[in-house]
Design a protein around this motif. Structure first.
Motif, PDB file in Angstrom:
ATOM      1  N   ARG A 117      -9.845 -28.873  73.411  1.00  0.00           N
ATOM      2  CA  ARG A 117      -8.888 -29.881  73.883  1.00  0.00           C
ATOM      3  C   ARG A 117      -7.482 -29.609  73.369  1.00  0.00           C
ATOM      4  O   ARG A 117      -6.501 -29.698  74.111  1.00  0.00           O
ATOM      5  CB  ARG A 117      -9.362 -31.260  73.433  1.00  0.00           C
ATOM      6  CG  ARG A 117      -8.476 -32.409  73.910  1.00  0.00           C
ATOM      7  CD  ARG A 117      -8.821 -33.668  73.171  1.00  0.00           C
ATOM      8  NE  ARG A 117      -8.511 -33.528  71.713  1.00  0.00           N
ATOM      9  CZ  ARG A 117      -8.791 -34.461  70.814  1.00  0.00           C
ATOM     10  NH1 ARG A 117      -9.390 -35.591  71.179  1.00  0.00           N
ATOM     11  NH2 ARG A 117      -8.489 -34.271  69.541  1.00  0.00           N
TER      12      ARG A 117
ATOM     13  N   LEU B 235      -5.907 -27.484  76.786  1.00  0.00           N
ATOM     14  CA  LEU B 235      -5.483 -28.543  77.709  1.00  0.00           C
ATOM     15  C   LEU B 235      -3.987 -28.756  77.536  1.00  0.00           C
ATOM     16  O   LEU B 235      -3.525 -29.610  76.762  1.00  0.00           O
ATOM     17  CB  LEU B 235      -6.275 -29.829  77.438  1.00  0.00           C
ATOM     18  CG  LEU B 235      -7.795 -29.740  77.619  1.00  0.00           C
ATOM     19  CD1 LEU B 235      -8.451 -31.095  77.421  1.00  0.00           C
ATOM     20  CD2 LEU B 235      -8.149 -29.167  78.980  1.00  0.00           C
TER      21      LEU B 235
ATOM     22  N   GLN C 171      -5.413 -27.364  83.804  1.00  0.00           N
ATOM     23  CA  GLN C 171      -5.993 -28.627  84.243  1.00  0.00           C
ATOM     24  C   GLN C 171      -6.264 -29.515  83.027  1.00  0.00           C
ATOM     25  O   GLN C 171      -6.392 -29.036  81.902  1.00  0.00           O
ATOM     26  CB  GLN C 171      -7.306 -28.367  85.007  1.00  0.00           C
ATOM     27  CG  GLN C 171      -7.111 -27.714  86.362  1.00  0.00           C
ATOM     28  CD  GLN C 171      -6.539 -28.667  87.388  1.00  0.00           C
ATOM     29  OE1 GLN C 171      -6.800 -29.872  87.352  1.00  0.00           O
ATOM     30  NE2 GLN C 171      -5.723 -28.132  88.298  1.00  0.00           N
ATOM     31  N   ASP C 172      -6.354 -30.832  83.301  1.00  0.00           N
ATOM     32  CA  ASP C 172      -6.623 -31.757  82.199  1.00  0.00           C
ATOM     33  C   ASP C 172      -8.092 -31.826  81.827  1.00  0.00           C
ATOM     34  O   ASP C 172      -8.505 -32.683  81.045  1.00  0.00           O
ATOM     35  CB  ASP C 172      -6.106 -33.152  82.556  1.00  0.00           C
ATOM     36  CG  ASP C 172      -6.745 -33.674  83.819  1.00  0.00           C
ATOM     37  OD1 ASP C 172      -7.494 -32.913  84.467  1.00  0.00           O
ATOM     38  OD2 ASP C 172      -6.503 -34.854  84.189  1.00  0.00           O
ATOM     39  N   THR C 173      -8.914 -30.943  82.415  1.00  0.00           N
ATOM     40  CA  THR C 173     -10.347 -30.846  82.092  1.00  0.00           C
ATOM     41  C   THR C 173     -10.702 -29.377  81.909  1.00  0.00           C
ATOM     42  O   THR C 173     -10.226 -28.516  82.671  1.00  0.00           O
ATOM     43  CB  THR C 173     -11.211 -31.457  83.207  1.00  0.00           C
ATOM     44  OG1 THR C 173     -10.856 -32.823  83.387  1.00  0.00           O
ATOM     45  CG2 THR C 173     -12.694 -31.383  82.851  1.00  0.00           C
TER      46      THR C 173
ATOM     47  N   GLN D  40     -17.154 -35.407  76.969  1.00  0.00           N
ATOM     48  CA  GLN D  40     -16.574 -35.861  78.231  1.00  0.00           C
ATOM     49  C   GLN D  40     -15.350 -36.745  77.991  1.00  0.00           C
ATOM     50  O   GLN D  40     -14.374 -36.687  78.750  1.00  0.00           O
ATOM     51  CB  GLN D  40     -17.640 -36.609  79.035  1.00  0.00           C
ATOM     52  CG  GLN D  40     -18.727 -35.708  79.596  1.00  0.00           C
ATOM     53  CD  GLN D  40     -19.786 -36.472  80.346  1.00  0.00           C
ATOM     54  OE1 GLN D  40     -19.761 -37.701  80.388  1.00  0.00           O
ATOM     55  NE2 GLN D  40     -20.732 -35.744  80.934  1.00  0.00           N
TER      56      GLN D  40
ATOM     57  N   ARG E 215     -12.421 -34.815  77.611  1.00  0.00           N
ATOM     58  CA  ARG E 215     -12.136 -34.078  78.846  1.00  0.00           C
ATOM     59  C   ARG E 215     -12.616 -32.616  78.752  1.00  0.00           C
ATOM     60  O   ARG E 215     -11.976 -31.703  79.268  1.00  0.00           O
ATOM     61  CB  ARG E 215     -10.647 -34.135  79.197  1.00  0.00           C
ATOM     62  CG  ARG E 215     -10.123 -35.533  79.435  1.00  0.00           C
ATOM     63  CD  ARG E 215      -8.737 -35.532  80.028  1.00  0.00           C
ATOM     64  NE  ARG E 215      -7.788 -34.793  79.204  1.00  0.00           N
ATOM     65  CZ  ARG E 215      -7.147 -35.297  78.145  1.00  0.00           C
ATOM     66  NH1 ARG E 215      -7.385 -36.542  77.770  1.00  0.00           N
ATOM     67  NH2 ARG E 215      -6.276 -34.565  77.478  1.00  0.00           N
ATOM     68  N   VAL E 216     -13.740 -32.432  78.074  1.00  0.00           N
ATOM     69  CA  VAL E 216     -14.412 -31.130  78.002  1.00  0.00           C
ATOM     70  C   VAL E 216     -15.826 -31.318  78.562  1.00  0.00           C
ATOM     71  O   VAL E 216     -16.618 -32.094  78.006  1.00  0.00           O
ATOM     72  CB  VAL E 216     -14.466 -30.591  76.563  1.00  0.00           C
ATOM     73  CG1 VAL E 216     -15.256 -29.281  76.519  1.00  0.00           C
ATOM     74  CG2 VAL E 216     -13.067 -30.388  76.020  1.00  0.00           C
ATOM     75  N   VAL E 217     -16.107 -30.628  79.650  1.00  0.00           N
ATOM     76  CA  VAL E 217     -17.398 -30.753  80.328  1.00  0.00           C
ATOM     77  C   VAL E 217     -18.287 -29.589  79.903  1.00  0.00           C
ATOM     78  O   VAL E 217     -17.894 -28.416  80.060  1.00  0.00           O
ATOM     79  CB  VAL E 217     -17.224 -30.769  81.855  1.00  0.00           C
ATOM     80  CG1 VAL E 217     -18.582 -30.899  82.549  1.00  0.00           C
ATOM     81  CG2 VAL E 217     -16.305 -31.912  82.272  1.00  0.00           C
TER      82      VAL E 217
END
Length: 387
Positions: A238, A242, A248-250, A276, A279-281
């Protein structure tokens, strides 16, 4: 005296009677003895005759028995020869069947051995494959035991998935961001959108320790360490990758194993939720492939939008060609209509010629028949004008 005489006379008389009785008895005994001797001889003769008859009968019976024995010997001899022949025939048939059965058994045994050999070859190949697989598993284990090799393994698998699905200009491996950091992969999005970051350095050291734990305390300690390492890596992604306006923000955190991904969602659901929220999948190979396919569809749609004006121009040209073809078809139809009318006029003229020839044939040679004037008919005239 008289009495003595009488007594003596009486005694003599008694003796005489006794003598007479003795003689009579002796004669009777002699007669009986003679009769008995005669009877004995008769009985002996009778018995001799009976014995002769019995001997003759026995001789006859012996002769008959001898004949029967000879007949039985002949019958037994013929039966024995028939039995020997039947036994020989049966032995020959049995030998033939046994030989055929042995040949068939040999063939089936040979075929079974051949099939067994093929199966053994298949088993041998399977065993070699299992040995190769075991060696590959050992290699994988040695790779996963080394941190750098484990990172290279995850990086290689992620690169293979991305390179198989996207064109070369749609991604970049080990690209450098303006801050100087180098993510594992950048997936370029259309319309000038910032790229999507994919990181393949999932911390598997703590996961390996968790799998090797034997007691509850060791498992608890390994689970705490695993949570701490994964959360720290999520925060690093993150903070490093990011970047507003640059990425992207993810971002994606790639897990190179489906089993680890499933176990992570089953046992560490809170960790997945925290990632999540950051914002990390976390994605597995199948989820990364699905995401790449979505990106591929977006890129295809973008390329189609870029080529939309060319498609519209081609459609306009196609409509012009269709209109031109329609006009030419109408002109060709008019030409065919005129040609049909000309053919009708030709048929009318031909029919008139046939009627005139028939009238000429019906005319008698001796009579003068005024000739009717022949009026030429133009080829393009109507049917009523020709008539």
């Amino acid at each position: 005296m008289d009495g003595s005489l009488l007594a003596a006379f009486g005694g003599a008389a008694a003796l005489a009677r006794m003598a007479a009785w003795g003689a009579v008895l002796a004669g009777g005994l002699l007669v009986v003895w003679l009769w008995r001797g005669t009877r004995a001889r008769a009985v002996a003769e009778e018995r001799a005759r009976e014995l002769d008859l019995r001997l003759a009968e026995m001789a006859r019976l012996q002769a008959e028995m001898t004949g029967r024995m000879q007949t039985m010997a002949e019958v037994f001899g013929s039966r024995q020869s028939d039995l020997a022949r039947a036994v020989s025939e049966r032995l020959d048939g049995l030998t033939h069947r046994l030989g055929a059965s042995m040949v068939e058994t040999g063939r089936s045994t040979e075929a079974s051995l051949a099939r067994l050999g093929e199966r053994m070859a298949v088993i041998d190949r399977a065993q070699r494959s299992m040995s190769d697989l075991a060696s590959e598993v050992l290699q994988l284990r040695s790779i996963l035991a080394d941190k750098q090799a484990r990172g290279a393994f995850g990086q290689g698998r992620m690169e293979a998935i991305v390179a198989d699905a996207l064109p070369p200009n749609a991604y970049t491996f080990q690209a450098t961001l303006p801050t100087g950091v180098r993510p594992d992969c950048l997936i370029h999005l259309p319309n000038g959108a910032p790229p999507l970051v994919v990181d393949a350095k999932f911390p598997l050291e703590a996961w390996t320790a968790l799998g090797a734990a034997e007691t509850d305390d060791e498992r608890k300690l390994a689970g705490t360490r695993f949570r701490r390492d994964v959360l720290r890596h999520v925060i690093d992604i993150r903070d490093k990758y990011l970047l507003p306006g640059e990425t992207q923000d993810t971002a994606f955190l790639f897990v190179p194993s489906e089993s680890i991904f499933a176990d992570l969602h089953e046992r560490f659901e809170d960790l997945v939720q925290k990632a999540q929220r950051a914002r990390v999948v976390i994605v597995s190979p199948s989820l990364l492939m699905l995401s790449i396919q979505v990106v591929q569809a977006v890129l295809r749609d973008h390329r189609m939008r870029e080529q939309a004006h060319l498609i519209q121009a081609e459609v306009v040209h196609l409509l012009d060609d269709v209109a031109r073809l329609h006009d030419r078809v109408l002109k060709l139809q008019a030409h065919h209509g005129q040609a049909a009318k000309d053919l009708e006029q030709i048929v009318i003229s031909s029919e008139k010629l046939q009627r005139r020839a028939a009238r000429i044939e019906d005319v008698e040679m001796g009579e003068a028949v005024p000739a009717s004037p022949v009026v030429p008919i133009p080829l393009g005239a109507s049917r009523l004008a020709g008539e």
